[in-house]
Structure formats: structure tokens, C-alpha cells
Design a protein around this motif. Structure first.
Motif, short mmCIF file in Angstrom:
data_model
loop_
_atom_site.label_atom_id
_atom_site.label_comp_id
_atom_site.label_asym_id
_atom_site.label_seq_id
_atom_site.Cartn_x
_atom_site.Cartn_y
_atom_site.Cartn_z
N ASP A 89 -55.60 34.26 -1.90
CA ASP A 89 -54.53 35.14 -2.37
C ASP A 89 -54.06 34.63 -3.73
O ASP A 89 -53.62 33.48 -3.85
CB ASP A 89 -53.38 35.13 -1.35
CG ASP A 89 -52.24 36.03 -1.78
OD1 ASP A 89 -52.17 37.17 -1.29
OD2 ASP A 89 -51.41 35.60 -2.61
N ALA A 90 -54.17 35.49 -4.73
CA ALA A 90 -53.88 35.06 -6.10
C ALA A 90 -52.45 34.53 -6.23
O ALA A 90 -52.22 33.47 -6.84
CB ALA A 90 -54.12 36.22 -7.07
N ASP A 91 -51.49 35.22 -5.68
CA ASP A 91 -50.10 34.79 -5.85
C ASP A 91 -49.83 33.46 -5.16
O ASP A 91 -49.07 32.63 -5.66
CB ASP A 91 -49.16 35.88 -5.32
CG ASP A 91 -49.15 37.10 -6.24
OD1 ASP A 91 -49.40 36.93 -7.44
OD2 ASP A 91 -48.89 38.21 -5.75
N SER A 92 -50.46 33.24 -4.02
CA SER A 92 -50.29 31.96 -3.34
C SER A 92 -50.88 30.83 -4.18
O SER A 92 -50.29 29.74 -4.30
CB SER A 92 -50.98 31.98 -1.97
OG SER A 92 -50.42 32.99 -1.16
N LEU A 93 -52.04 31.08 -4.77
CA LEU A 93 -52.67 30.05 -5.59
C LEU A 93 -51.81 29.72 -6.82
O LEU A 93 -51.70 28.56 -7.21
CB LEU A 93 -54.06 30.51 -6.03
CG LEU A 93 -55.10 30.53 -4.91
CD1 LEU A 93 -56.37 31.27 -5.37
CD2 LEU A 93 -55.47 29.11 -4.46
N ILE A 94 -51.19 30.73 -7.40
CA ILE A 94 -50.30 30.49 -8.53
C ILE A 94 -49.09 29.68 -8.07
O ILE A 94 -48.63 28.77 -8.77
CB ILE A 94 -49.86 31.84 -9.17
CG1 ILE A 94 -51.08 32.56 -9.76
CG2 ILE A 94 -48.81 31.61 -10.25
CD1 ILE A 94 -50.82 34.03 -10.12
N ALA A 95 -48.59 29.98 -6.89
CA ALA A 95 -47.44 29.24 -6.36
C ALA A 95 -47.80 27.78 -6.11
O ALA A 95 -47.00 26.87 -6.37
CB ALA A 95 -46.93 29.90 -5.07
#
Lengths: 77, 77, 77, 77, 77, 77
Positions: free
Chosen positions: C48-54
Motif C-alpha cells: 500500500d503506497a500510503d502505508s509505505l510513505i508513512a
């Protein structure tokens, strides 16, 4: 050969804040270099309260850096 | 034996900013080492305004660190 | 008696970054000690892109701490 | 009269990290003093990847503070 | 003429933490001055795990500031 | 020629906090200059608990900067 970021030093806090806004935007451009896509996304965040608050958070982080770089403009008041 | 991060010291603020972008991306690679999956995820965030703002936040945090490391390039202006 | 975190001092920035990744993960383990549940959650964030950014944001925060601890490895370049 | 937070000084980085985890939890207790509600909420975040990452972010922020308080345990390695 | 924030200096870390909680709440009051609306919103975040974690993040940021202001209470242990 | 941000120096912590609130709002105005749209968005965040917490986070970041700029008002208590 010009640089988009020759220095973090600004004459006033206000100019420092404007630089913080600029620094926040550059990362978006570097991650999404396609100007057409960025233009298409603009209303998605510019008319969304939570997105605007998130932008403000990024600006706050950069403004902290720039303020420290300028010794908080303590002699500029 | 080369290192992907030999130093935090850069010649200019602009190079420091580019390094911040790089540092933000490395954590993603270390958490998701599969390049195919990362490529598949790319449009998911590169075309999503909130994801781009979140990336910009990570860059801002790293740029603060790199700026401090370089004494804010006070002699570079 | 070994410690998982004997020191914040590392030989190089790269090792400091790896330590930041480790510190980010430890908090997850301490909040969710069950390894089976953590394994089940892994695809939920690693794809999940947003999780990775987080995750990258947490790493950035720890890297700031570790960089300061090491005097930004100014003599290591 | 005991205090839940008599000092930010710890003997080792590992103890400092544990204190950071504790500090992250206290704010939750102060905002939601009802232990029954907190217990009910626990699976909601302990089995959710994004929640666990968010907890890790709070811990990272507190760990930065505690690390600075302890001079980064530079003599403890 | 009393002030709600006469000083950032506190006698102990625990009092500093309580002040951080207070500082986190004030911004909410200043953005939403209507107490009835705030009361209505309270269960929305006090019974939501992610909201509680977000509150804890704000407290952590203020606690960093207050801890620095107090020299980390190094003589208070 | 007046400036909206002539200085980061304030007489008291309370005035510093008010300035932090102002700095948080300016970034929103600079990203969404249309006052009508901002007015329309206001209930969207002023009546949403998570948005209010996010605003509080931005204020906390600016308050850290302003507190450092003012030497934490150590002589003002």
C-alpha cells in the motif's frame, strides 16, 4: 547555471515563509514531474480541507528549518 | 565497496534537497524490496494529491536533518 | 545480557539509516507482540503506497535523532 | 507521592525507547480515561497496519526528545 | 489580567507533560470556539483509536518543545 | 510597506502561540487564495474532530519554532 535553491538565508521571516511554501511544492514536482497531472490534481487538494491542512504541515516543517538557518531573524524585528 | 549514503554533506542546498528526496525513497525500498510491486504502486501515489503531500512531508523531515548537518550552508549563498 | 539497542552511535550514515529502520519497526513489535498477527498485516502495508510513505516518515524522524547523535558523521565523508 | 514521570534520564538507549513508548500511551489515557473503552479500542489499532505505523511515529517523536535529554547516551556505548 | 500560558517552565517532567496536553487542546478551541460543537465531537475522537493516536502525536510535539524549554529537567531527577 | 510577519519574537508564550495559529492558517491561504472556497471549506474541518487534531499538529510544529526563536521565554515567567 542558476539554482532553484541557492541559499536558505532570507532577509525577513516573511520571505522565509515563502521559501518554505516553495520547498513544500518542489518535492511534489520531483515525485510527479508531469505538469498536466499536477494541474489535474490541484482542485483535488486545493478544495479539500484536510489536504490544505496537510500542505500547511509540510510548510511548517520547512519553516522550522529555514527559521533555524536564519537564526530566527532575531536582529530583523 | 560503495555506499549509497557516504555522507550527509553536500555542496549546496539544492543538492541537499535532492539527497532528502533520495532518503525518503530508500525507506520505501527497504520496506518493500520487490521492484515490481513498487512499480505497480507508483501511479497509486504519483497521481494522488494526498500521497504526494505525504511524500513532501517525509522530504521536509529529511531536509531538516541534512540542513542541520551542513550548518545550513550559511557560507554557500 | 544483550541489548537490542546498545548505542545510537554508528560508523557511517548508512548504518545510521539502517538503525532508524530498525527503531521504526520495534515500536510496532512492542504494540503488537504477536508475530503471527504482524505477519498477517505485512502485505496490508507493504503493498500500500500510503502505508509505505508513512513508514518512511517514521524512519525520517528516527534518522534525524540518530544523525544528531552522531554529530552528522561530519568527519566520515 | 510517586510520579509516573520523575525524569527523562535513563541508563541506556533501550530504556529510553521504552520510556518513549510509555509517553505515547499516556496521552491516550489522558484523552480517554475510561479503561473499558480503551480495552475495546485495542484490537482496532493493534491489528491495523496503519494504526501501528502511527503509533510508531508518536514513539519516534518522544524518542527524539528523550535522546536529546540524555545527550544521546554518547558515553554509554 | 491572567494568561492561560504564562510560562513554559514547569517544576517536573510530569507537569510539563500535562502542559503539553493543554497546548494540544487550545488549538482545537481556537479553531472551533463553539463549546457545544466541541462537546458533540468529543465521542468522535475519544472512542476512535486513530484519533487518539493523532492526539498523542500532537502532545508529543508539544512535549518536545516544553522539554527543551526546561533543559530536560536534568536536575530534577 | 507592512509585513504580515515582521518578526518571530513575541512578548509572551501566549502571544507566541497565537502567532503559531496564524502561521498555520497562512499556508492554507497561500495554497487556496480564493476566500469564498476557504469559507465553504470551513465547516468541513471546524466540525470534524480529525481535522481539528490535524490543525493542532500544525500549530504545535510552528509553536516549536517560535518557542526556540524566543529562547523559550525563560525570563518571562
Amino acid at each position: 547555471m542558476t539554482s532553484w535553491l541557492p541559499t536558505l538565508i532570507t532577509a525577513t521571516p516573511e520571505e522565509g515563509y515563502d521559501l518554505a511554501v516553495k520547498l513544500a511544492r518542489i518535492a511534489v514536482k520531483k515525485t510527479q514531474p508531469d505538469a498536466d497531472i499536477r494541474d489535474r490534481l490541484r482542485p483535488e487538494y486545493a478544495e479539500d480541507a484536510d489536504s490544505l491542512i496537510a500542505v500547511s504541515q509540510v510548510v511548517a516543517t520547512h519553516f522550522a528549518t529555514i527559521s533555524a538557518a536564519n537564526g530566527y531573524w532575531r536582529d530583523a524585528s
